[in-house]
Design a protein around this motif. Structure first.
Motif, PDB file in Angstrom:
ATOM      1  N   ALA A 510       0.833  -1.202   0.000  1.00 46.92           N
ATOM      2  CA  ALA A 510       0.000   0.000   0.000  1.00 46.92           C
ATOM      3  C   ALA A 510       0.866   1.250   0.000  1.00 46.92           C
ATOM      4  CB  ALA A 510      -0.930  -0.006   1.210  1.00 46.92           C
ATOM      5  N   ASP A 513      -1.456   7.872   0.868  1.00 45.01           N
ATOM      6  CA  ASP A 513      -2.118   8.884   0.050  1.00 45.01           C
ATOM      7  C   ASP A 513      -2.321  10.147   0.882  1.00 45.01           C
ATOM      8  OD1 ASP A 513      -3.593  10.312  -1.752  1.00 45.01           O
ATOM      9  OD2 ASP A 513      -5.416   9.085  -1.583  1.00 45.01           O
ATOM     10  N   VAL A 521      -3.302   3.279   1.094  1.00 45.77           N
ATOM     11  CA  VAL A 521      -4.235   2.849   0.059  1.00 45.77           C
ATOM     12  C   VAL A 521      -3.564   1.794  -0.816  1.00 45.77           C
ATOM     13  CG1 VAL A 521      -5.568   3.567  -1.969  1.00 45.77           C
ATOM     14  CG2 VAL A 521      -5.420   5.074   0.033  1.00 45.77           C
ATOM     15  N   GLU A 523      -4.192   0.462  -4.215  1.00 48.66           N
ATOM     16  CA  GLU A 523      -5.038   0.761  -5.369  1.00 48.66           C
ATOM     17  C   GLU A 523      -5.285  -0.484  -6.207  1.00 48.66           C
ATOM     18  OE1 GLU A 523      -4.776   5.276  -6.652  1.00 48.66           O
ATOM     19  OE2 GLU A 523      -2.937   4.205  -7.180  1.00 48.66           O
ATOM     20  N   ALA A 524      -6.451  -0.487  -6.843  1.00 51.43           N
ATOM     21  CA  ALA A 524      -6.813  -1.587  -7.730  1.00 51.43           C
ATOM     22  C   ALA A 524      -5.848  -1.663  -8.907  1.00 51.43           C
ATOM     23  CB  ALA A 524      -8.240  -1.399  -8.228  1.00 51.43           C
ATOM     24  N   SER A 548     -10.244  -4.304  -6.428  1.00 51.71           N
ATOM     25  CA  SER A 548     -10.810  -2.996  -6.106  1.00 51.71           C
ATOM     26  C   SER A 548      -9.932  -2.317  -5.065  1.00 51.71           C
ATOM     27  CB  SER A 548     -12.245  -3.120  -5.588  1.00 51.71           C
ATOM     28  OG  SER A 548     -12.299  -3.936  -4.432  1.00 51.71           O
ATOM     29  N   THR A 549      -9.916  -1.017  -5.112  1.00 55.62           N
ATOM     30  CA  THR A 549      -9.049  -0.245  -4.226  1.00 55.62           C
ATOM     31  C   THR A 549      -9.429  -0.451  -2.765  1.00 55.62           C
ATOM     32  OG1 THR A 549      -8.617   1.425  -5.914  1.00 55.62           O
ATOM     33  CG2 THR A 549      -8.334   2.096  -3.607  1.00 55.62           C
TER      34      THR A 549
END
Length: 980
Positions: A510, A513, A521, A523-524, A548-549
């Motif tokens: 991750a 952000d 986060v 991200e996807a 998915s994120t």
């Protein structure tokens, strides 16, 4: 070991001045009385003079006692404490260091020249061959009570025959390496001009062997970064930079008259070859068929010359410690197959890096009102220091994370920019690595790597695992290569294979952000997970898809509380490097600072001792805690009691404010004793590659420097190092170790890189965790340091305001500390000298409380770096923001609490003491076999001497009175006889 500096001596003497003045007053009065009584009758004159003499003696005894049990109490305790290292522990240390060096030496080039057959003849060139670099300078220096194994001896011990004529030539030219110390640096490289090599010497060398080894060394250490302008060092203008810092960061000289010809040209820096070294290397290449180069430095110097001169082999051996050159010799003969990997990226041009323009000295031009008078460490001279700054403009793109990403984006041509990638290293054999499929269970990704020795000799290698995350142009900053895991194989015989299982959490990929979710986060998209031979060379890969994120708004699985933005005020007015549009802002972001002024907004929050008042930060709702209660608990009763247990409150109620202030103030190389609760004095010692008691002189051998240690990429070997340190600390009755240090190699020019692991936070944190656990095996707590963003020496204690964005702070600079807490179980931290934004790091609530304790779950104590005050360090501000005590052992202007009456101040002091006492009681100090709560031997001896002196004084007083009575009676009798 650290040496005593003048500033310390002056401060200790200053703490005794009133005692000495008091004694001086008594002495003068007594002498005056002796003089004034000259015309009195003999009996009275003798009586007065004897009483005056006794008064002097009594005053002297009282003064000595007041000093010994007052300002000098802690220093004497430290000097009289401790034990000695057993022969068994020392033997283990030598073995561990040999293993460390053998695992960490890195083979950079080899066309088959290495290994050399045992019994081979070898010409060794380069003045550094007879004066190599063994360790760093400052807290990481070697203990000089132990002999070192030099390079020539190490080569001989490995079975090589060395040309003694060359050895004698260099030793005659100059025997000792010019001194590079904390307080002054002689950067001179005594490399003879090629004209000094006689035809006879060269002819004899060619007859001796067709193989030559060239040695290149660079020393470095604490309190001074590497010179970036050698001509200014030569002409003396380098020294002028100290005028605005009030310290000795640029107290460096270079004797360019030692060697024939100018050693440097305009624009040269210290981490490239000097003119003399270039000429010498060319001479060797012209005269010998096989040329090997040994690089002996902790800093990632420019090594493009290895390609330019076409050398046959090159070996990287950073400081190997006390006996490490034995292992270096074993690598040369093949007894040990090299398996080290680089821990930094080596580039062709160190001036052309993202950090170069924003590393070093930048003094504010609008901060005169915050100027501080400081005392020079080495000379004791006072000068005025102004706040300074450094901008971490590169953001997350540090080291290989920049070079790999910049190559992907087309900003650089990788092959003409990078000489050796991060994680690079050759072997005398070859390996294949095959990656199995990735499986996932409860958020943990796992896969097997099959490693096979495809060569002809036994060896070991490293499995390096990287991920390349999906990146959206203009989105969250992401590097294209990120080390996420690694492991090292056992020794594999030719044809043998080993299956290495790799596991890590998906959340480890991750990104933070800052400007969106204010959280980590994932991200996807597709994450390319690869096994590499180095950061640039992919061996095999698999794709892991995140459908998915995932926003970790509640924190990751390892977080105690959810990370969110804490460092927005540290970003400052800085343009940070972005990957957007192929690093379109590279020139703007990496340029030198355009302004030397602090913004008005930032100035309004700047704090140092001149404008900090603890009363301005009191909480009116705080309630004064109980102090001085008689609850019958001793500290030993609290061993094993959980940190949150209510019994701690009952125990802490017993502390007086004076107790708390003493424990907080006097934390230099110890935790202070408190008799009221049975708290024994514990000892803490330096340094990162050894365990040395600077007061008793007892200490261990110097292990390999941290760079070489990191080059092992071997957690098991580093654990052995930590365990050896812990065992020797236990022998010395030492409970705390000022290490490991884990700041980032942000720049190759940082003088203290020798003490830090790498440019990468994951590698640093994983290795440090094992060192911590090794020491903890013996009940020794390791102070992980320097927390945080203390990545240069220049201006480090001159109110250095460090500006960085939140993502880089978390992903780069705090990463090794985070891993050390979460995985290593660290329970002691040393904060740093520098400011983070406009706050001293040791008084940053965001760093020392919110991130460290709340987010990471740290339970333990935080110590300042050396508490020299420097105009900004003070205990009140420290304890209110998460730092618990001060690294000093004598009174200063600010290490004792000034606010001892407010509920806020006393509550903060109570919390600080709890952190210290909880850590200490659960250490080796309170193991039953170590606990010695009695009075130290020197105090018993002092009391005994006092008793004897008191008896002597009584006897002398009685004799004085009797003598007076006798003389008086004789005078009366004589008077009567006269009158009769």
């Amino acid at each position: 070991m650290l040496s005593i500096n003048i500033d310390d001596v002056i401060k200790v003497l200053d703490s005794m001045k009133y005692h000495l003045i008091g004694f001086g007053v008594v002495l003068v009065l007594a002498i005056l009385m002796m003089i004034a009584c000259m015309k009195l009758p003999k009996a009275k004159k003798a009586m007065i003079r004897c009483q005056a003499g006794l008064a002097i003696l009594l005053a002297l005894v009282i003064t000595v006692n007041l000093i010994c049990f007052g300002p000098m109490f802690t220093v004497i305790n430290l000097a009289m404490g401790g034990g000695s290292i057993t022969e068994e522990s020392m033997a283990e240390a030598y073995e561990v260091n040999t293993e460390l060096v053998g695992e960490g030496v890195t083979l950079l080039e080899n066309n088959g020249t290495l290994p050399l057959a045992s019994g081979s003849n070898l010409n060794v060139f380069g003045w550094a061959s007879t004066a190599p670099v063994y360790g760093g300078v400052g807290s990481g220096a070697l203990n000089d009570q132990y002999e070192v194994t030099d390079l020539i001896t190490g080569l001989k011990n490995a079975g090589l025959n060395v040309n003694e004529d060359l050895v004698n030539f260099y030793e005659t030219y100059q025997a000792e390496r010019p001194s590079v110390s904390m307080w002054a640096q002689d950067w001179t490289l005594p490399e003879p001009n090629v004209n000094a090599y006689t035809d006879e010497l060269m002819s004899s060398a060619k007859e001796f062997s067709d193989t030559a080894l060239v040695v290149i060394s660079r020393p470095g250490g604490e309190n001074a970064d590497m010179p970036t302008d050698m001509m200014s060092v030569v002409d003396g203008s380098w020294l002028e930079r100290d005028a605005t810092t009030g310290n000795s960061y640029f107290n460096g000289v270079y004797d360019d008259s030692l060697n024939e010809g100018n050693d440097w040209d305009e624009g040269d820096h210290y981490l490239q070859l000097s003119n003399r070294e270039e000429e010498m290397l060319q001479m060797v290449c012209d005269n010998f068929d096989k040329v090997i180069v040994l690089i002996n430095t902790n800093n990632a110097m420019e090594l493009g010359f290895l390609k330019e001169y076409g050398v046959d082999a090159a070996v990287y051996a950073p400081c190997p410690g006390q006996n490490g050159f034995n292992a270096v010799g074993q690598v040369f003969t093949g007894e040990v197959n090299p398996s080290g990997k680089t821990v930094d990226t080596f580039v062709y041009d160190l001036f052309n890096t993202p950090t170069f323009n924003n590393f070093g000295q930048f003094t504010y031009d609008n901060m005169d009102e915050h100027a501080v008078v400081t005392t020079n460490f080495s000379t004791g001279e006072q000068s005025t220091a102004l706040p300074s700054f450094v901008n971490y403009v590169e953001g997350i793109y540090v080291g290989y994370k920049f070079y790999e990403t910049a190559a992907v984006e087309g900003l650089i041509d990788y092959d003409s920019t990078v000489v050796y990638p991060f994680g690079y290293g050759l072997s005398y054999t070859t390996f294949s690595q095959e990656m199995g499929p990735i499986t996932e269970s409860d958020g943990t990704l796992s896969f097997d790597v099959t490693v096979t020795n495809t060569g002809s000799v036994a060896g070991k290698t490293v499995v390096e695992v990287y991920y390349n995350p999906p990146y959206t142009n203009g989105g969250i900053e992401k590097a294209s290569a990120n080390l996420v895991a690694f492991d090292k194989t056992d020794i594999l015989e030719p044809g043998a294979s080993e299956t290495v299982t790799i596991s890590f959490k998906a959340e480890d990929m991750a990104s933070y952000d800052t400007y969106g979710a204010a959280a980590y986060v994932l991200e996807a998209g597709d994450y390319i997970i690869s096994i590499n031979s180095d950061s640039h060379t992919v061996l095999d890969s698999e794709v892991y898809n995140v459908p998915s994120t995932i926003v970790y708004s509640d924190g990751r699985s390892t977080d105690k509380t959810a990370p969110t933005n804490q460092f927005e005020n540290v970003e400052g007015d800085v343009t940070y490097l972005s990957r957007a549009d192929g690093f379109a802002n590279y020139a703007e972001a990496t340029a030198a600072p355009a302004s030397m002024s602090m913004s008005d907004e930032a100035k309004a929050t700047f704090l140092n001792n001149a404008n900090y008042d603890p009363n301005n930060y009191n909480n009116p709702d705080d309630q004064m805690p109980t102090t001085g209660a008689k609850n019958g608990l001793q500290l030993v009763d609290m061993r094993g009691v959980a940190y949150d247990d209510a019994q701690w409150d009952t125990f802490l109620d017993q502390l007086t404010v004076s107790d708390m202030s003493e424990l907080i103030a006097m934390g230099g190389f110890q935790t202070a004793p408190l008799t009221s609760i049975g708290k024994v004095q514990t000892y803490d010692c330096d340094g990162p590659a050894s365990i040395n008691n600077n007061f008793t002189g007892q200490g261990s051998i110097g292990f390999a420097g941290t760079v070489l240690m990191a080059s092992t990429w071997n957690t098991d070997t580093v654990y052995k190092f930590g365990s050896s340190i812990g065992r020797m600390a236990d022998d010395l009755d030492v409970s705390g170790w000022y290490a490991p240090a884990m700041n980032i190699h942000r720049s190759a020019f940082s003088g203290r890189n020798f003490e830090y692991y790498s440019e990468d936070g994951v590698l640093s944190g994983k290795l440090a965790s094992y060192a911590i656990q090794g020491a903890e095996e013996h009940g020794v707590y390791a102070y992980i340091k320097h927390y945080a963003l203390n990545d240069q020496e220049t201006s480090r204690n001159s109110m250095l305001c460090t500006w960085a964005n939140e993502q880089s702070i978390r992903e780069i600079y705090l990463k090794p500390f985070e891993i050390s807490v979460k995985e290593g179980g660290a329970d002691a931290v040393m904060s740093s000298f520098n400011y983070v934004g406009t706050e001293w790091a040791g008084a940053s609530n965001a760093l020392c409380n919110i991130v460290l304790r709340d987010e990471w779950g740290f339970v333990g104590m935080v110590l300042t770096d050396y508490f020299g005050v420097y105009g900004y360090m003070n205990a009140d501000q420290a304890i209110r923001n998460g730092t618990d005590f001060c690294l000093v052992n004598y009174p200063t202007a600010t290490n004792y609490l000034s606010d001892t009456t407010s509920a806020t101040g006393v509550l903060a002091a109570r919390q600080a003491c709890k952190n210290i006492l909880y850590t200490v009681v659960n250490s080796r100090a309170y193991m039953e076999e170590n606990l010695n709560p009695g009075m130290p031997g020197w105090q018993i001896a002092a009391i005994a001497i006092d008793v004897v002196l008191a008896a002597v004084l009584i006897v002398l007083e009685v004799r004085t009175i009797k003598g007076y009575n006798r003389r008086k009676a004789l005078e009366v009798q004589a008077q009567a006889n006269t009158e009769a």
